[in-house]
Design an enzyme around this catalytic site. Structure first.
Site, PDB file in Angstrom:
ATOM      1  N   SER A   1       0.824  -1.206   0.000  1.00 33.48           N
ATOM      2  CA  SER A   1       0.000   0.000   0.000  1.00 33.48           C
ATOM      3  C   SER A   1       0.853   1.250   0.000  1.00 33.48           C
ATOM      4  O   SER A   1       1.956   1.272   0.539  1.00 33.48           O
ATOM      5  CB  SER A   1      -0.910   0.045   1.228  1.00 33.48           C
TER       6      SER A   1
ATOM      7  N   LYS B   1      -4.407  -6.826   3.413  1.00 28.56           N
ATOM      8  CA  LYS B   1      -4.413  -5.693   2.491  1.00 28.56           C
ATOM      9  C   LYS B   1      -5.844  -5.369   2.058  1.00 28.56           C
ATOM     10  O   LYS B   1      -6.228  -4.203   1.931  1.00 28.56           O
ATOM     11  CB  LYS B   1      -3.536  -5.978   1.258  1.00 28.56           C
TER      12      LYS B   1
ATOM     13  N   HIS C   1      -7.425  -3.561   4.827  1.00 29.04           N
ATOM     14  CA  HIS C   1      -6.840  -2.206   4.796  1.00 29.04           C
ATOM     15  C   HIS C   1      -7.612  -1.335   3.813  1.00 29.04           C
ATOM     16  O   HIS C   1      -7.988  -0.201   4.118  1.00 29.04           O
ATOM     17  CB  HIS C   1      -5.361  -2.283   4.401  1.00 29.04           C
ATOM     18  N   ASN C   2      -7.860  -1.873   2.633  1.00 31.69           N
ATOM     19  CA  ASN C   2      -8.574  -1.085   1.626  1.00 31.69           C
ATOM     20  C   ASN C   2     -10.022  -0.834   2.032  1.00 31.69           C
ATOM     21  O   ASN C   2     -10.559   0.248   1.780  1.00 31.69           O
ATOM     22  CB  ASN C   2      -8.515  -1.782   0.268  1.00 31.69           C
TER      23      ASN C   2
ATOM     24  N   GLU D   1      -9.890   1.867   4.342  1.00 28.77           N
ATOM     25  CA  GLU D   1      -9.613   3.067   3.532  1.00 28.77           C
ATOM     26  C   GLU D   1     -10.929   3.637   2.971  1.00 28.77           C
ATOM     27  O   GLU D   1     -11.173   4.856   3.038  1.00 28.77           O
ATOM     28  CB  GLU D   1      -8.649   2.662   2.407  1.00 28.77           C
TER      29      GLU D   1
HETATM   30  C1  6PG Z   1      -3.224   1.460  -1.541  1.00 27.48           C
HETATM   31  C2  6PG Z   1      -4.517   1.663  -2.272  1.00 27.48           C
HETATM   32  C3  6PG Z   1      -4.433   1.071  -3.645  1.00 27.48           C
HETATM   33  C4  6PG Z   1      -5.513   1.502  -4.598  1.00 27.48           C
HETATM   34  C5  6PG Z   1      -6.876   1.543  -4.009  1.00 27.48           C
HETATM   35  C6  6PG Z   1      -7.872   2.241  -4.879  1.00 27.48           C
HETATM   36  O1  6PG Z   1      -3.321   0.877  -0.480  1.00 27.48           O
HETATM   37  O2  6PG Z   1      -2.196   1.902  -2.017  1.00 27.48           O
HETATM   38  O3  6PG Z   1      -5.529   1.070  -1.558  1.00 27.48           O
HETATM   39  O4  6PG Z   1      -4.403  -0.330  -3.479  1.00 27.48           O
HETATM   40  O5  6PG Z   1      -5.199   2.764  -5.090  1.00 27.48           O
HETATM   41  O6  6PG Z   1      -7.261   0.236  -3.812  1.00 27.48           O
HETATM   42  O7  6PG Z   1      -9.036   1.537  -4.766  1.00 27.48           O
HETATM   43  P1  6PG Z   1     -10.364   1.910  -5.520  1.00 27.48           P
HETATM   44  O8  6PG Z   1     -10.024   2.182  -6.944  1.00 27.48           O
HETATM   45  O9  6PG Z   1     -11.193   0.686  -5.336  1.00 27.48           O
HETATM   46  O10 6PG Z   1     -10.874   3.114  -4.808  1.00 27.48           O
END
Ligand code: 6PG
Length: 475
Positions: A128, A182, A185-186, A189
């Protein structure tokens, strides 16, 4: 031989990861399906370290020291399987394939099992931090065998971000554990971004502030307990003016949020695991709602409060939103960490949740001062069933009570959708409520389907003869 590690797939993430490795003194073999990218990388950045460009999979694997360490940086899904099939026949027992893409952990489990049969280590690794992170130090979440981590860990820890001298990289657990973490994590996010979006919307439409003024509010928040990468970039985005129109940038962007799948997977997995992750689910649904232009158009005439009149002027409101945001954020993260615990139990991964908080303090998209609080909470009580009861978080939740409820109520009264705040508050109240109406749900299920219920005062399952004399029988 010669290269300590190799990267195949040189789109921006792969290229930056290869540069990061080279900059740290690790000779790195580089390969891409179309050799032009390999050539461009070496021409542009060759001075940064030792790159060994390879034109074919054979050349690539020949360039690697044994046991080979091969990092795949391609689009998750079909392309990953295709690349594995291309390279695996060229490898030898003990070699390691690292998948640094956003793979689904179930795919990672399948690939790991298949490659283990062939004597190869497959290391599904969450990375990430976007492009910048890949280059300057991402947060790295490797799964796979402990043996492979022994061989890869030092190099990964070397190129990861670090906080207070601690690298943002740790062996998460076997097979799919890294990609599972991960994924969560997302999901977190998504939840965090949604709460920030709702905070913005409330400041804009309930308090009547301009995007530039709201950028200032976020800048101030970023000096306190909410300090984080996402809050920081929120201020940047809100302060930005569109060059073409002179309007605030946020006003010229189409309000339909997209997603590539990891948030959706988090929720799908949570449903299967039976873990309530309302904060993440509402965030995924909020993006989905935003994208349904047809429904939104059809609903334009529906009655409800107009968003024009400021409902909550005064600087006190921004402080209330800060508290509501912090409280809701605690809930969303508590839910995400619950999911990690449940996944770990389901698959026997033995994931150290405190270690996950530790490696998320830097490098990744959700990096924040807050994560150190979570690390401390697990240090104080590694087996805690929920972060909500940690001393610091419980105190913050207590302190947020009036503000949190006022903000949620203001949103409802003003017609400002705030599903993230609402679900966080509902989860909080659900957990602390002594008696839930689930008792009634059980009664209904027993009524229409003889699904039985348990009693508060006796062991066993029971059924009431609803269609008869309404006596109760043990089931
Ligand atoms: C990271 C981000 C990366 C990605 C996102 C975008 O941890 O660096 O999460 O993996 O940019 O997953 O996700 P979406 O396009 O689903 O918003």
């Amino acid at each position: 031989g010669g290269a300590r590690i190799g990267v195949t797939g040189l789109a921006v993430m792969g290229r930056n990861l290869a540069r990061n490795l080279a900059r740290h003194g690790h000779p790195v073999a580089v390969h891409n399906r179309t050799p032009a990218r390999t050539k461009a990388l070496v021409e542009e950045f060759g001075h940064e370290g030792t790159f060994l460009p390879a034109r074919s999979p054979e050349e690539f694997t020949a360039a690697l020291e044994r046991p080979r360490r091969l990092v795949i940086m391609v689009k998750a899904g079909e392309p990953t399987d295709a690349v594995i099939e291309e390279f695996a026949p060229l490898l030898e027992p003990g070699d390691m394939i690292v998948d640094g893409g956003n793979a689904h952990y179930a795919d990672t489990r399948r690939r790991e099992a298949a490659l283990r049969e062939r004597g190869l280590h497959f290391v599904g690794t969450g990375i990430s931090g976007g492009e910048e992170g890949a280059l300057h130090g991402p947060s790295i979440m490797p799964g796979g065998s402990a043996e492979s981590y022994a061989a890869l860990g030092p190099m990964l820890e070397d190129i990861a971000a670090s906080v207070g001298g601690t690298p943002c990289c740790v062996h998460v657990g076997p097979d799919g554990a890294g990609h599972f973490v991960k994924m969560v994590h997302n999901g977190i996010e998504y939840a965090d971004m949604q709460l920030i979006a709702e905070s913005y919307d409330l400041l804009r439409h309930a308090a009547g502030l301009s995007p530039a003024e709201i950028a200032e509010v976020f800048r101030t928040w970023n000096t306190g307990r909410l300090e984080s990468y996402l809050i920081e970039i929120t201020a940047e985005v809100l302060a930005h003016t569109d060059a073409a129109t002179g309007e605030p940038f946020v006003d010229v962007v189409l309000d339909q949020a997209e997603q590539k799948g990891t948030g959706r997977w988090t929720v799908q997995t949570a449903l299967d695991l039976g873990v309530p992750v309302g904060g993440i689910a509402e965030a995924v649904f909020a993006r989905s709602v935003s994208g349904h232009a047809d429904l939104r158009e059809a609903a334009q005439g529906l009655p409800g409060p107009a968003r024009s009149a400021p409902a909550a002027a005064g600087s006190g409101f921004a402080d209330a939103v800060e508290k509501a945001l912090y409280a809701s954020k605690i809930v969303a993260y508590a839910q995400g960490f619950h999911q990690i615990q449940a996944g770990s139990a389901e698959y026997g991964w033995d994931i150290d949740r405190g270690a996950m908080a530790t490696i998320w303090r830097g490098g990744c998209i959700i990096r924040a001062r807050f994560l150190d609080r979570i690390r401390a909470a697990y240090e104080a009580d590694p087996a805690t069933p929920t972060l909500l009861t940690d001393d610091h978080f419980a105190e913050a939740l207590g302190d947020a009570q009036d503000a949190w409820r006022d903000v949620a109520a203001t949103a409802a009264r003003a017609g400002i959708p705030a599903p993230g705040f609402a679900t966080a508050l509902a989860y909080y109240d659900s957990l602390r409520t002594r008696r839930l109406p689930a008792a009634l749900t059980q009664g209904q299920r027993d009524f229409f389907g003889a699904h039985t219920y348990r009693r508060t005062d006796r062991e066993g399952s029971f059924h009431t003869l609803w269609g008869g004399d309404r006596t109760e029988r043990p089931a």
